[in-house]
Design an enzyme around this catalytic site. Structure first.
Site, short mmCIF file in Angstrom:
data_model
loop_
_atom_site.label_atom_id
_atom_site.label_comp_id
_atom_site.label_asym_id
_atom_site.label_seq_id
_atom_site.Cartn_x
_atom_site.Cartn_y
_atom_site.Cartn_z
N HIS A 205 -52.74 5.27 62.23
CA HIS A 205 -51.99 6.47 61.81
C HIS A 205 -51.21 7.12 62.94
O HIS A 205 -50.45 8.04 62.70
CB HIS A 205 -52.92 7.50 61.17
CG HIS A 205 -53.78 8.21 62.17
ND1 HIS A 205 -54.89 7.63 62.72
CD2 HIS A 205 -53.67 9.43 62.74
CE1 HIS A 205 -55.45 8.47 63.57
NE2 HIS A 205 -54.74 9.58 63.61
C1 UD1 Z 1 -53.44 14.51 62.17
C2 UD1 Z 1 -53.68 14.84 63.64
C3 UD1 Z 1 -54.27 13.61 64.36
C4 UD1 Z 1 -55.49 13.11 63.63
C5 UD1 Z 1 -55.13 12.82 62.18
C6 UD1 Z 1 -56.30 12.32 61.39
C7 UD1 Z 1 -52.13 16.39 64.71
C8 UD1 Z 1 -51.00 16.51 65.65
N1 UD1 Z 1 -52.44 15.15 64.33
O1 UD1 Z 1 -52.43 13.51 62.10
O2 UD1 Z 1 -54.62 13.98 65.67
O3 UD1 Z 1 -55.96 11.94 64.27
O4 UD1 Z 1 -54.65 14.04 61.58
O5 UD1 Z 1 -55.93 12.02 60.08
O6 UD1 Z 1 -52.70 17.38 64.34
N2 UD1 Z 1 -50.53 14.01 54.38
C9 UD1 Z 1 -50.90 13.88 53.06
N3 UD1 Z 1 -52.05 14.49 52.67
C10 UD1 Z 1 -52.84 15.21 53.49
C11 UD1 Z 1 -52.44 15.34 54.82
C12 UD1 Z 1 -51.29 14.72 55.26
O7 UD1 Z 1 -50.22 13.24 52.28
O8 UD1 Z 1 -53.87 15.74 53.05
C13 UD1 Z 1 -49.30 13.31 54.84
C14 UD1 Z 1 -48.08 14.19 54.86
O9 UD1 Z 1 -46.99 13.43 54.51
C15 UD1 Z 1 -47.97 14.56 56.33
C16 UD1 Z 1 -48.50 13.33 57.01
O10 UD1 Z 1 -49.51 12.83 56.14
O11 UD1 Z 1 -46.66 14.88 56.69
C17 UD1 Z 1 -49.09 13.59 58.35
O12 UD1 Z 1 -50.08 14.62 58.31
P1 UD1 Z 1 -50.32 15.55 59.62
O13 UD1 Z 1 -51.47 16.45 59.40
O14 UD1 Z 1 -49.03 16.16 60.03
O15 UD1 Z 1 -50.66 14.52 60.75
P2 UD1 Z 1 -51.64 13.26 60.76
O16 UD1 Z 1 -50.80 12.06 60.98
O17 UD1 Z 1 -52.57 13.29 59.59
#
Ligand code: UD1
Length: 362
Positions: A205
């Protein structure tokens, strides 16, 4: 002592669970829980609360997804009036996600004592969003709880006074050891149609791996080779699913019979699959630590790690993101290479007890 605990994203939940449970044992502590809403899908959030017996959050800020700056700012804007109203004696943050840093900034601005659990880890790679979050949070914290001795060294080098640094072990391993018995009693691999030690488990990820189509495509090329030798189970993080779709890579990947895409898994299923895997491939931070305790070989698809003890004492090896190096690492393990299998110091299931003892002593 009113303590506000902050969680936001998936890896925070297994860290806060033992801390909340320990705090609730003492009548002189009133632990409250705030969920920022950084992760919101049921299988990225609520499922972990249910499986790990984490109390329902007292407040949910429901910020959702966005750019790093947007997300950090939204959390700060929502949290400031809440902390002003609740006026806790302390704020506790865990790990290194955006929610961690945002909450740390608000607490510091309001002069509320701040504790950071999992302090001092450094990859020395400032292109990682988590490295920025770790550095900012540590520079603001009053109590810095470290998981490995390298964390103490990093913090001392950055000028943090020694009396703020406490080497306590690893709260995520508290949760793993508590759940271990439960997963040992079930054959979780069988439910996923694989036999113990006859499959690999993959998670991806990191933006550096999934946001660049060439890198992502190279990793999937390595999996195309690998799945001929060993079925690969691949639970897909929402970000990764989105990127594979955008890069048009699903068509090719779906022709590979033994690269098996799964939905994001709950804690127990994932732990059970890790414990029975032949090897794990990942770019996660926490999984490097969990495989070390489980004694399962781990190939980390990154060039660096902020958790060096998983290499010097555990089963972890860095192989980067290029197909040839990943395949070479896989073959070494299939040829019988074993990593170290020591349990790092104080990863013994009692980290939360040590932390709460220090907070109460204060
Ligand atoms: C975040 C953390 C990372 C951690 C990871 C675990 C930061 C900078 N990054 O990254 O350190 O290892 O979580 O999972 O805080 N999304 C969904 N559903 C959700 C959450 C996210 O669909 O419940 C999708 C959205 O499109 C979002 C993307 O995932 O834009 C990324 O989510 P985000 O929380 O921004 O970062 P992670 O890549 O999950």
């Amino acid at each position: 002592m009113r303590i506000i605990n902050i969680v936001g994203a998936r890896p925070n939940f297994m860290k806060i669970a033992p801390l909340m449970a320990e705090m609730r044992r003492f009548t002189d502590i009133e632990p409250l829980l705030i969920h920022t809403g950084q992760h919101y899908d049921s299988n990225m959030s609520r499922r972990f609360f249910e499986e790990l017996d984490i109390p329902t959050p007292d407040y949910n800020l429901e910020v959702g997804s966005g750019s790093h700056t947007w997300q950090t700012a939204q959390i700060m804007l929502a949290l400031e009036p809440l902390l002003d109203k609740v006026r806790p004696d302390m704020v506790v943050v865990v790990g290194d996600v955006n929610s961690t840093m945002a909450a740390a900034l608000v607490a510091a601005k309001l002069h509320i004592p701040l504790a950071h659990v999992e302090a001092g880890l450094r990859s020395f790679d400032r292109t990682m969003p988590e490295e920025i979050n770790r550095m900012v949070t540590d520079s603001l914290a009053d109590f810095l709880f470290t998981t490995e001795r390298s964390g103490n060294e990093n913090l001392k080098r950055e000028g943090v006074p020694e009396n703020k640094i406490h080497f306590v072990g690893n709260v995520m391993i508290d949760t793993l050891l508590r759940c271990r018995q439960h997963i040992d009693d079930q054959n979780i691999a069988a439910r996923f149609g694989v036999a113990p030690r006859s499959y690999a488990l993959l998670t991806l990820h990191r933006p550096s791996n999934v946001d660049v189509p060439e890198t992502l495509s190279g990793i999937l090329d390595a999996m195309a080779v690998m799945q001929k030798k060993l079925p690969v189970l691949f639970p897909l993080h929402p970000r990764t699913r989105q990127r594979i779709a955008e890069a048009g890579l699903f068509e090719k990947a779906r022709t590979l019979a033994d690269l098996r895409f799964l939905e994001p898994l709950g804690y127990m299923d994932f732990l059970g699959l890790m414990a029975q895997a032949r090897m794990v491939l990942t770019d996660s931070g926490g999984i490097q630590e969990e495989t070390t305790i489980l004694g399962i070989p781990c190939l980390t698809l990154r060039e660096n790690t902020e958790r060096p003890v998983t290499i010097t004492e555990g089963t972890n090896e860095l192989v980067g993101s290029q197909a040839e190096r990943i395949i070479a690492g896989v073959l070494r393990i299939l040829d019988g290479k074993k990593g170290n299998s020591q349990h790092p110091e104080l990863w013994d299931g009692h980290a939360a007890e040590r932390i709460v003892k220090i907070l109460r002593g204060h």
